[in-house]
Write a protein that holds these residues in place. Sequence first.
Motif, mmCIF file in Angstrom:
data_model
loop_
_atom_site.group_PDB
_atom_site.id
_atom_site.type_symbol
_atom_site.label_atom_id
_atom_site.label_comp_id
_atom_site.label_asym_id
_atom_site.label_seq_id
_atom_site.Cartn_x
_atom_site.Cartn_y
_atom_site.Cartn_z
ATOM 1 N N GLU A 203 -22.928 -12.539 45.460
ATOM 2 C CA GLU A 203 -23.635 -11.980 46.612
ATOM 3 C C GLU A 203 -24.227 -10.623 46.240
ATOM 4 O O GLU A 203 -23.728 -9.927 45.357
ATOM 5 N N ARG A 294 -15.602 -9.666 49.869
ATOM 6 C CA ARG A 294 -16.100 -10.823 50.614
ATOM 7 C C ARG A 294 -15.829 -12.155 49.915
ATOM 8 O O ARG A 294 -16.112 -13.218 50.470
ATOM 9 N N THR A 315 -17.197 -19.271 47.334
ATOM 10 C CA THR A 315 -17.321 -19.175 48.796
ATOM 11 C C THR A 315 -17.110 -17.730 49.233
ATOM 12 O O THR A 315 -16.267 -17.012 48.679
ATOM 13 N N TRP A 316 -17.904 -17.331 50.212
ATOM 14 C CA TRP A 316 -17.966 -15.930 50.641
ATOM 15 C C TRP A 316 -17.698 -15.813 52.124
ATOM 16 O O TRP A 316 -18.113 -16.673 52.896
ATOM 17 N N SER A 317 -17.080 -14.729 52.515
ATOM 18 C CA SER A 317 -16.944 -14.412 53.928
ATOM 19 C C SER A 317 -18.332 -14.114 54.478
ATOM 20 O O SER A 317 -19.149 -13.494 53.808
ATOM 21 N N SER A 318 -18.581 -14.557 55.719
ATOM 22 C CA SER A 318 -19.888 -14.256 56.314
ATOM 23 C C SER A 318 -19.907 -12.833 56.871
ATOM 24 O O SER A 318 -20.921 -12.358 57.362
ATOM 25 N N LYS A 319 -18.779 -12.149 56.794
ATOM 26 C CA LYS A 319 -18.725 -10.775 57.318
ATOM 27 C C LYS A 319 -19.477 -9.811 56.405
ATOM 28 O O LYS A 319 -19.738 -10.116 55.244
ATOM 29 N N ASP A 378 -18.146 -8.100 61.548
ATOM 30 C CA ASP A 378 -19.156 -9.141 61.776
ATOM 31 C C ASP A 378 -20.574 -8.655 61.497
ATOM 32 O O ASP A 378 -21.420 -9.425 61.068
#
Length: 410
Positions: A203, A294, A315-319, A378
């Motif tokens: 990311e 993340r 896979t990544w946190s959407s935060k 968020d």
Amino acid sequence: MKILVIGTGGREHALALACSKSPMVDTVYCAPGNPGMATFGQCVNVSGSDIEGLVAFAKENNVDLTVVGPEATLALGVVDAFTEAGLKIFGPTKAATQVESSKDFAKAIMAKYNIPTAAYKTFDNYNDAWAYVEVQGAPIVIKEDGLKAGKGVTVAYSLDQAKEALEIAFDIPENKVVIEECLVGFEFSLICLVHNELVVPLEVAQDHKCVGDGDTGPNTGGMGSYSPVKKITPAIIQEATDTILKPMAKAMVEEGVPFTGFLYGGLMLTENGIKTIEFNARFGDPEAEVILARLESDFVQAMLDVMDDKEVNLTWSSKVSHGVVLASTNYPASSTKNALIENLDDVDCLVYHMGTKQTENGLVTNGGRVLMIVSLEDTLEEAFAHTYKEVEKVQCKEMFYRHDIGKKDM
Ligand code: AMP
Ligand code: GLY
């Protein structure tokens, strides 16, 4: 598995923490580590410049995988030494590290393989360099060749400023200077896991290099960052990977200096497309802290898979993660040491140690960049508010921070 992370800063703290979360890992050694890493890892008294000592430690302790943080250790040939000793290590060889350790080397490859970057010329003496600058005019960018911890670059907005930068650079015997066209646009960091021609983008983050609010003052190692970056859409990341990172990895294979490790693209989205500002041969700092915060999938597995030429699905946190660096007074000109840091336990955020030391009296400052406080929320707005609320809790007489990290993207 036993992992060894080499380095002492916030980046290494983030790398070690990400490794410690892997279900495969039971021990994370940190050489030499820092007080933050000591809370979950095992710090060992071997410095990042003691290559023989690092090899010996890894052998004696049956380390399964070593991860290198700092460019200086890479430039000393740690990867060559580990590989020769039959030890697994994730990082570039000394030769491949030149992508960062010599700006001239990186620029020459970019020119040869048509990788988009600023127009440039390299000089080894003041007179020719100054004559070139006088013709080009300002703004213009002066970069000293070699490793400068992010501080050897001057974006000169006047000829006087350019002259001063050249005088300082050529005061150093045998120094080389790269003089570049000044790019205008939106800067971002795209770091990829690379093994030969395999390139896996992570990311994106945005660093804030200037010391002062509103991007004023001299360049630093980085005063804060956040991830993801709204303006840098998946299409832009794809384009940057396809036109810059992948061609660079392929070019390095073709030049006989294949790259393994974290290939860092310092990129700029300009009116004329995405351009390269620089490559680094390691993870960014303070990018690692916000990017790895993340990451939800197994970081160690990802490095192992890349080294085995396997495609990796991360896979990544959407935060949104947002982090502010607390630096010691006078950084980057100089750094104060031994100032007491208090109230850190009250901080309800991720706290990365960048330059701290544990003493009898408590935790004290021990370097230019001291701490990084990171929150995950968020939205960028919420993360911004949370980080700064927590930053204010930290008490230290000799620290400062920027107040606008992420503001431009809000
Ligand atoms: P570097 O160490 O090459 O990343 O340079 C440090 C910082 O200087 C970069 O992050 C940019 O903000 C700025 N910079 C470097 N090269 C250029 C350029 N050609 N045009 C505009 N800004 C630049
Ligand atoms: N944050 C810039 C760097 O690590 O080079």
